[in-house]
Design a protein around this motif. Structure first.
Motif, short mmCIF file in Angstrom:
data_model
loop_
_atom_site.label_atom_id
_atom_site.label_comp_id
_atom_site.label_asym_id
_atom_site.label_seq_id
_atom_site.Cartn_x
_atom_site.Cartn_y
_atom_site.Cartn_z
N UNK A 71 0.84 -1.20 0.00
CA UNK A 71 0.00 0.00 0.00
C UNK A 71 0.87 1.25 0.00
N UNK A 72 0.58 2.16 -0.91
CA UNK A 72 1.28 3.43 -1.01
C UNK A 72 0.39 4.53 -0.45
N UNK A 73 0.94 5.32 0.45
CA UNK A 73 0.22 6.43 1.07
C UNK A 73 0.84 7.73 0.57
N UNK A 74 0.01 8.72 0.27
CA UNK A 74 0.49 10.01 -0.22
C UNK A 74 -0.34 11.13 0.36
N UNK A 75 0.34 12.11 0.96
CA UNK A 75 -0.33 13.34 1.38
C UNK A 75 -0.41 14.22 0.14
N UNK A 76 -1.59 14.25 -0.46
CA UNK A 76 -1.78 14.92 -1.75
C UNK A 76 -1.72 16.43 -1.58
N UNK A 77 -0.88 17.06 -2.36
CA UNK A 77 -0.75 18.52 -2.34
C UNK A 77 -1.66 19.09 -3.43
N UNK A 78 -2.98 18.99 -3.22
CA UNK A 78 -3.94 19.46 -4.21
C UNK A 78 -5.34 19.07 -3.80
N UNK A 79 -6.29 19.32 -4.68
CA UNK A 79 -7.68 18.99 -4.41
C UNK A 79 -8.05 17.74 -5.20
N UNK A 80 -9.09 17.04 -4.72
CA UNK A 80 -9.49 15.81 -5.37
C UNK A 80 -8.45 14.73 -5.17
N UNK A 81 -8.60 13.63 -5.93
CA UNK A 81 -7.66 12.52 -5.81
C UNK A 81 -6.35 12.85 -6.51
N UNK A 82 -5.23 12.25 -6.07
CA UNK A 82 -3.96 12.44 -6.78
C UNK A 82 -4.04 11.85 -8.19
N UNK A 83 -3.10 12.25 -9.02
CA UNK A 83 -3.01 11.68 -10.35
C UNK A 83 -2.82 10.16 -10.26
N UNK A 84 -3.48 9.41 -11.15
CA UNK A 84 -3.32 7.94 -11.07
C UNK A 84 -1.94 7.47 -11.49
N UNK A 85 -1.18 8.31 -12.16
CA UNK A 85 0.13 7.90 -12.67
C UNK A 85 1.24 8.60 -11.89
N UNK A 86 2.01 7.81 -11.17
CA UNK A 86 3.16 8.33 -10.44
C UNK A 86 4.37 7.46 -10.78
N UNK A 87 5.55 8.00 -10.60
CA UNK A 87 6.78 7.27 -10.88
C UNK A 87 7.44 6.86 -9.57
N UNK A 88 7.72 5.58 -9.43
CA UNK A 88 8.39 5.05 -8.24
C UNK A 88 9.79 4.60 -8.64
N UNK A 89 10.80 5.12 -7.95
CA UNK A 89 12.17 4.74 -8.29
C UNK A 89 12.37 3.25 -8.03
N UNK A 90 13.09 2.63 -8.94
CA UNK A 90 13.19 1.17 -8.93
C UNK A 90 14.63 0.71 -9.08
N UNK A 91 15.35 1.28 -10.03
CA UNK A 91 16.70 0.83 -10.35
C UNK A 91 17.74 1.74 -9.73
N UNK A 92 18.70 1.17 -9.01
CA UNK A 92 19.87 1.94 -8.59
C UNK A 92 20.72 2.30 -9.80
N UNK A 93 20.82 1.37 -10.73
CA UNK A 93 21.63 1.56 -11.93
C UNK A 93 20.74 1.53 -13.16
N UNK A 94 20.78 2.61 -13.93
CA UNK A 94 20.01 2.70 -15.16
C UNK A 94 20.77 2.06 -16.31
N UNK A 95 22.05 2.37 -16.42
CA UNK A 95 22.89 1.84 -17.49
C UNK A 95 24.20 1.35 -16.88
N UNK A 96 24.60 0.15 -17.24
CA UNK A 96 25.94 -0.33 -16.89
C UNK A 96 26.69 -0.62 -18.18
N UNK A 97 27.92 -0.13 -18.24
CA UNK A 97 28.82 -0.40 -19.36
C UNK A 97 29.94 -1.25 -18.77
N UNK A 98 29.85 -2.57 -18.96
CA UNK A 98 30.69 -3.49 -18.20
C UNK A 98 31.47 -4.42 -19.11
N UNK A 99 32.78 -4.26 -19.06
CA UNK A 99 33.67 -5.20 -19.71
C UNK A 99 34.71 -5.67 -18.72
#
Length: 840
Positions: free
Chosen positions: A433-461
């Motif tokens: 369950x995600x809880x958010x103190x919405x800074x606005x009126x009505x419900x928050x936007x249904x689309x939010x971004x949750x950080x997931x990856x520590x590393x976006x790109x690895x260039x590994x040799x």
């Protein structure tokens, strides 16, 4: 789903410190966010305005001003010109970062692959803008297969003004991707394509607590995301529920309020309060030795196991786990605390004060290192005893290589009970369950971004089979996940601990180019050069709102096998060498881990930093954790507003506590333990916060630095040495409004006589009379620094050295050519001199 780029995600928000209102954090109300004074009180108002405008004009018109990203407005605000100069200097306008001049996608050649995250499809051919792929992964797959078949360089073009979510799978480039370029295409030179480390969640919000003026909503997260460390709503970083309330992007010990609680009543003993559970392996290598030049740190010293097992560090190796280390011995080892007893006057939120807390083991306490605020330690697995006002923890503290048994200011986060201000959030991983103190009126936007990856790109040799000739051109890397509660290591014998991850990792790489890129709202480190890297170029790139360090160069030696006795040997070359950092902008770093810099350097050498513009960080702007190899250059750069929340650092900081052997002068040379000279020249370095000890802090045995033709404003000292620092030269520099002295030796050992320091041909303006301009050990004249031809200005026109007036000191054959002048030069005179210093 909304995938087009909003202005806030593109980076059009400018950090305005002066006059900012903390309206986004309800319990604070509309309280003005007041910055702490950032220059000494004896500096006259005319000079206080003058240095800011002169520095601003320098960063716009000097070598550091010709860059693809315009940070003029942010720099103007960071310099407080509107306030300090009473509006007499025109505001440069809201100059937003613009898309850099990458036009690779305008005339695509054969071997080009297109990605359109909105209209593409991975079943399309991907070979034209009309038939693009939908994902970057598919394009990399096609490019790799074609490169393998045709042996030709490939290009992957990402649609501009699009967010390219990686859906939990980082881009992993290997030696099979030789010659690959990733850039943008489409439309005008508008918003850059984004590679995001976040997942876009689709949520159905329902009210959780909307009583008493609250506006907290909740939603079940159905996406397969293992944890949520950061949240973005319409591109804006939300604040994980915390007390005291605060915004890490704009608040800290450099503001009032700070978002930190005052130090508690007392501290609880930590996991190693009674010493390590098992003794460490104490490593000391005396052959080879650099005793010919290093009086205090001639050998290689390290520790394996012991406290390093108890913390734990990963790997379990550290200079500070050796109870006989040559810096502080047993007093210098890691010794983190076990909790705190808060003051009776501490007013916790009601739901927090009463307890017990829901999921209290997941709560996190952030604690400043006591004394000099050298770092922050983060602790978890907490329990709360309201009756005794005790908060205890069972893990953490590894973010500080020298963690103290006590602490200073602190705050709590990641508890549902703390969510009481707009923009705060909490994720219950058990119930999803995600809880958010919405800074606005009505419900928050249904689309939010949750950080997931520590590393976006690895260039590994590997060193034997490196990745070659990869280029990132005009790409924005955003929303990599925080890493401060993941295992950390101790890179070398400096004070810092880091996690060996970043949004972009390069390891086993030759000729990587990162140009015209932006790293933004990355919650860990930005770019990591790990292990073997050669001829990496980072140019015309911006780092902003970074949770840890912006750029990290961190090499490797064998610290473990043969009881650690090979840890000094870097002759295999597994480290960054020949890195070019050119016209990089870096600001707002260390939002979460305060032991952070724009450039952190450990077991690396021959880095060339040119025309960097850097400001707003908690510790040093550039930090060298050891002295391995040398040959580094820092030139034509402008750095100010560092050590904003800490002390015992400068704009630049170095340590040199350990001996390393590298091949000199290049990878084919013979092993050598003495480094090449490092050059710090033609920079503007401003030590404008109270914690800044000096602009150039060559600490603990640092040697082989040539610091010349720099303009340095403020600081306690002009040139500093200690612990037998040696072979350091300060020449032809201008120092303005220092207090107390122009040169100081803080003791701890004296230099080898044949390797004395030099302070010559400098102009030093002492803002106050101190009685001397150089504080040295007056008993050991064989190790005295060499002084000559300096021009000293102070209010009285008098100075002395070793208790002797300058004239008597010179009559004994010292300090030939140095003169002292009564009065502080006029502001315009100082700025005229400053301009001449940089154009010699």
């Amino acid at each position: 789903r909304v995938k087009t780029l909003t202005n806030s995600h593109h980076g059009s928000m400018i950090t305005v410190v002066v006059g900012l209102l903390v309206a986004a954090h309800g319990s604070l109300g509309d309280v003005p966010l007041v910055p702490v004074p950032d220059v000494p009180s004896f500096v006259p108002p005319s000079f206080d305005c003058g240095w800011r405008t002169w520095t601003f004009n320098r960063l716009r018109g000097g070598a550091a001003g010709t860059r693809s990203f315009s940070s003029d407005a942010a720099a103007f605000d960071a310099l407080r010109i509107s306030t300090i100069c009473n509006g007499t200097v025109p505001y440069p306008g809201d100059v937003l970062p613009h898309d850099p001049p990458s036009r690779i996608g305008d005339n695509p050649k054969e071997g080009t692959w297109f990605v359109d995250s909105v209209n593409g499809d991975d079943s399309y051919p991907g070979s034209s803008a009309a038939t693009p792929f939908a994902t970057v992964h598919r394009a990399i797959q096609a490019a790799r297969a074609t490169q393998r078949a045709n042996k030709t360089a490939q290009t992957v073009l990402l649609g501009r003004a699009e967010i390219h979510y990686l859906q939990g799978i980082p881009l992993e480039l290997t030696a099979a991707d030789r010659g690959l370029t990733i850039a943008g295409y489409g439309g005008t030179l508008g918003p850059m394509p984004i590679l995001s480390g976040a997942r876009q969640l689709s949520l159905t919000w329902v009210p959780h607590d909307t009583s008493g003026g609250l506006n907290v909503w909740k939603a079940v997260v159905r996406e397969d995301i293992p944890e949520i460390g950061g949240l973005r709503v319409n591109g804006k970083r939300q604040v994980r529920a915390r007390w005291p309330n605060g915004d890490p992007e704009t608040m800290g010990l450099h503001t009032t309020p700070s978002g930190w609680a005052d130090p508690p009543q007392s501290w609880l003993p930590g996991v190693v309060a009674n010493g390590p559970k098992t003794p460490p392996i104490e490593v000391k290598v005396t052959t080879p030795s650099r005793a010919e030049a290093y009086a205090v740190y001639p050998y290689y010293t390290n520790g394996i196991g012991g406290i390093c097992n108890d913390v734990p560090f990963s790997p379990n190796v550290s200079f500070w786990c050796n109870t006989h280390n040559p810096r502080d011995g047993a007093h210098g080892v890691w010794n983190g605390s076990g909790g705190l007893v808060y003051n009776a006057s501490t007013t916790l939120p009601p739901a927090v004060a009463t307890g017990p807390w829901l999921n209290e083991a997941e709560g996190v306490a952030h604690v400043w290192h006591s004394g000099g605020h050298w770092a922050t330690m983060m602790y978890s697995n907490m329990t709360h005893e309201p009756a005794s006002k005790t908060i205890a923890w069972r893990s953490g503290g590894f973010q500080d290589a020298r963690a103290s048994s006590d602490g200073a200011e602190w705050y709590l986060e990641n508890l549902l009970e703390l969510i009481d201000a707009p923009g705060e959030w909490y994720f219950d991983n058990t119930s999803r369950t995600l809880y958010l103190y919405h800074n606005g009126t009505g419900a928050p936007t249904p689309y939010v971004d949750a950080t997931d990856l520590e590393t976006i790109v690895s260039v590994m040799g590997t060193q034997n089979d490196p990745v070659r000739d990869v280029t990132f051109d005009g790409i924005q890397f955003v929303d990599a996940a925080a890493s401060f509660m993941k295992p950390h290591g101790v890179p070398s014998s400096g004070d810092w601990a880091l996690r060996r991850t970043a949004a972009v990792i390069s390891e086993g790489v030759v000729n990587l180019t990162v140009k015209n890129c932006r790293f933004q709202k990355v919650d860990g480190n930005g770019l990591l050069l790990s292990g073997y890297n050669r001829e990496v170029t980072i140019v015309d790139t911006e780092f902003v709102w970074i949770g840890g360090s912006a750029m990290v160069a961190w090499g490797s030696t064998d610290d473990v096998s043969h009881n650690g006795t090979l840890g000094f040997d870097a002759t295999k070359g597994e480290f960054p060498r020949g890195t070019n950092v050119d016209h990089v902008t870096c600001r707002e770093v260390g939002l979460f881990e305060k032991q952070a810099s724009c450039w952190f350097h450990a077991k690396a050498m021959e880095t060339n930093i040119t025309a960097m513009l850097a400001f707003n960080g908690p510790r040093a702007g550039i930090c060298f954790n050891d002295g391995m190899g040398g040959g580094n250059i820092i030139q034509d750069s402008v750095l100010f507003s560092f050590t904003r929340e800490s002390s015992d650092h400068g704009v630049f900081n170095s340590w040199d506590r350990n001996m390393y052997s590298v091949r000199q002068p290049d990878d084919d040379g013979a092993p050598a333990v003495l480094p090449q000279y490092n050059l710090i020249q033609s920079n503007v370095l401003v030590a404008n916060y109270p914690g800044a000890q000096e602009a150039v802090d060559n600490d603990d045995g640092s040697g082989y630095f040539n610091t010349t033709r720099n303009v340095i404003f403020f600081g306690k000292y002009g040139m500093k040495v200690d612990m037998a620092g040696h072979d350091n030269m300060h020449t032809q520099n201008l120092y303005a409004y220092l207090s107390p002295v122009c040169f100081v030796d803080l003791g701890g050992g004296e230099a080898v006589p044949a390797h004395r320091d030099l302070f010559a041909d400098n102009t030093c303006i002492q803002g106050q009379d101190d009685g001397t301009y150089a504080g040295i050990n007056c008993k050991d004249n064989a190790s005295w620094p060499m002084f000559r031809d300096n021009s000293i200005y102070n209010p009285s026109g008098a100075t002395s050295v070793c208790g002797m007036p300058l004239s008597k000191w010179q009559a004994e054959g010292h300090d030939i050519g140095t003169t002292v002048h009564k009065g502080i030069p006029a502001d315009q005179t100082i700025f005229t001199w400053a301009t001449k210093v940089l154009t010699r």
